[in-house]
Design an enzyme around this catalytic site. Sequence first.
Site, PDB file in Angstrom:
ATOM      1  N   HIS A 166      70.378  40.820  25.106  1.00 36.17           N
ATOM      2  CA  HIS A 166      69.837  41.479  23.971  1.00 36.17           C
ATOM      3  C   HIS A 166      68.433  41.156  23.959  1.00 36.17           C
ATOM      4  O   HIS A 166      68.230  40.065  24.321  1.00 36.17           O
ATOM      5  CB  HIS A 166      70.717  41.199  22.571  1.00 36.17           C
ATOM      6  CG  HIS A 166      70.416  41.919  21.544  1.00 36.17           C
ATOM      7  ND1 HIS A 166      69.214  41.806  20.913  1.00 36.17           N
ATOM      8  CD2 HIS A 166      71.099  43.008  21.217  1.00 36.17           C
ATOM      9  CE1 HIS A 166      69.291  43.050  20.118  1.00 36.17           C
ATOM     10  NE2 HIS A 166      70.408  43.354  20.094  1.00 36.17           N
ATOM     11  N   ASP A 215      78.214  45.788  21.801  1.00 35.45           N
ATOM     12  CA  ASP A 215      78.874  46.775  22.497  1.00 35.45           C
ATOM     13  C   ASP A 215      80.131  46.274  23.178  1.00 35.45           C
ATOM     14  O   ASP A 215      80.960  47.039  23.616  1.00 35.45           O
ATOM     15  CB  ASP A 215      77.851  47.501  23.300  1.00 35.45           C
ATOM     16  CG  ASP A 215      76.861  48.275  22.334  1.00 35.45           C
ATOM     17  OD1 ASP A 215      77.240  49.055  21.642  1.00 35.45           O
ATOM     18  OD2 ASP A 215      75.712  48.257  22.831  1.00 35.45           O
TER      19      ASP A 215
END
Length: 396
Positions: free
Chosen positions: A282, A333
Amino acid sequence: MTGTSSSSKEQARSPSADGSSAKPAPATGLEGVVVAQTSISTIDGSAGKLSYRGYDIHDLAEHSTFEETAFLLWEGRLPDRGELEAVRRELREQRALPPEAVALLESAPRQSNPMAVLRTITSAIALTDPDADDNAQPALRRKAVRLTAQLGPIVAGFHRHRQGAARLEPREHLDYAGNFLYLLNGREPTPEEARIFDVCLILHADHGFNASTFSARVTVATLSDIYSGVTSALGTLKGSLHGGANEAVMKMLLELQGSGESPEDAIRRRLERKEKISGFGHRVYKTEDPRATHLRRFSEELGSQRGDGTLFEMSRRIEAFMRAEKDIYSNVDFYSASTYYQLGIPTDLFTPIFAMSRVAGWTAHVMEQLANNRLIRPRSEYVGERNLRYVSLEQR
Ligand code: COA
């Protein structure tokens, strides 16, 4: 996170054109650049904290609903009982799609990419909205409700159309999350399924200046309209480095399940080929993404409800391997993929579902941007040729 640290990347300096002085290199991907102030949501990447309007995401996941969270994002505070009832009612009243949009939806080729359909129909709704170009705050707020109410029915409506099944009418006693699952599958979800999906919507509703939110703000900052902003955001969310990652995760999990190869070996081979593993890493979080904590639990719970924990087990092994090999954490996700799959949602609808939640955040950002607007227009560092003379076609 491995590799060059962001600060060293940001501090890198490049020589100027004449080599006489140094100037800062561009922050590629705008990493670390603060472009505006916001009071909608904030992320503490090193502590793994996310809050909406000051409320911790864990608190909201435990106690709130998607409808209430949308109100919080739009209004900046939690609703009282009457306001909550009112926003629920508004969302119910606004969910019917205009007939023109339904006709367009039902003329879409069945094999179309559902995100492309969602982007197209969302844009088309503007054509029949008399408020479309009104950028005053009350009109923006009305359209925020309308857009949030209608994205779910577009996704479910397209799925029924491509299956050759009749479109269903929403059921009054079901909330936003439960109705979506009903409209999609033609079966009312269990209360547990509806609650899990409702929390998924809460978890995805906003996330700072992520790429799609930023694109919505860039679009409306030109004094364009909220439909254009949300359409830009939908196009941006579609990519596999952003919203599309959850679909890529599911494809990978199913491929691994079918191959019989150990998940560790399969991931190692991908890393050796320098592939990025979807659902990991991320830009902002350098520790566990707080949303992943809930989604991991849902993935496990749904696996045990179905009496089949294989997807969850495999995901856990991949997660452990990525931590050990690369020191990279799973992101939102990774476990949303197996959660949605086990809720009976087709893989190519994972990103549209992300959108039907994030639209609450996008529209809150549009209102915030337009309340104190300035055109967003960065500069670039030119590295091309200079001072060339035009050469005629015959001499080239
Ligand atoms: N798999 C393998 N390695 C990864 C990785 C992943 N998913 N994510 C990051 N890395 C590694 C990179 O290879 C890079 O290493 P290097 O410096 O040795 O080259 C380092 O970590 C930094 O990655 P970088 O791509 O520069 O980070 P970014 O901030 O530009 O990108 C993402 C962030 C999310 C785009 C990136 O982590 C990614 O592509 N993840 C997979 C897609 C995904 O899940 N997206 C959804 C995000 S919510």
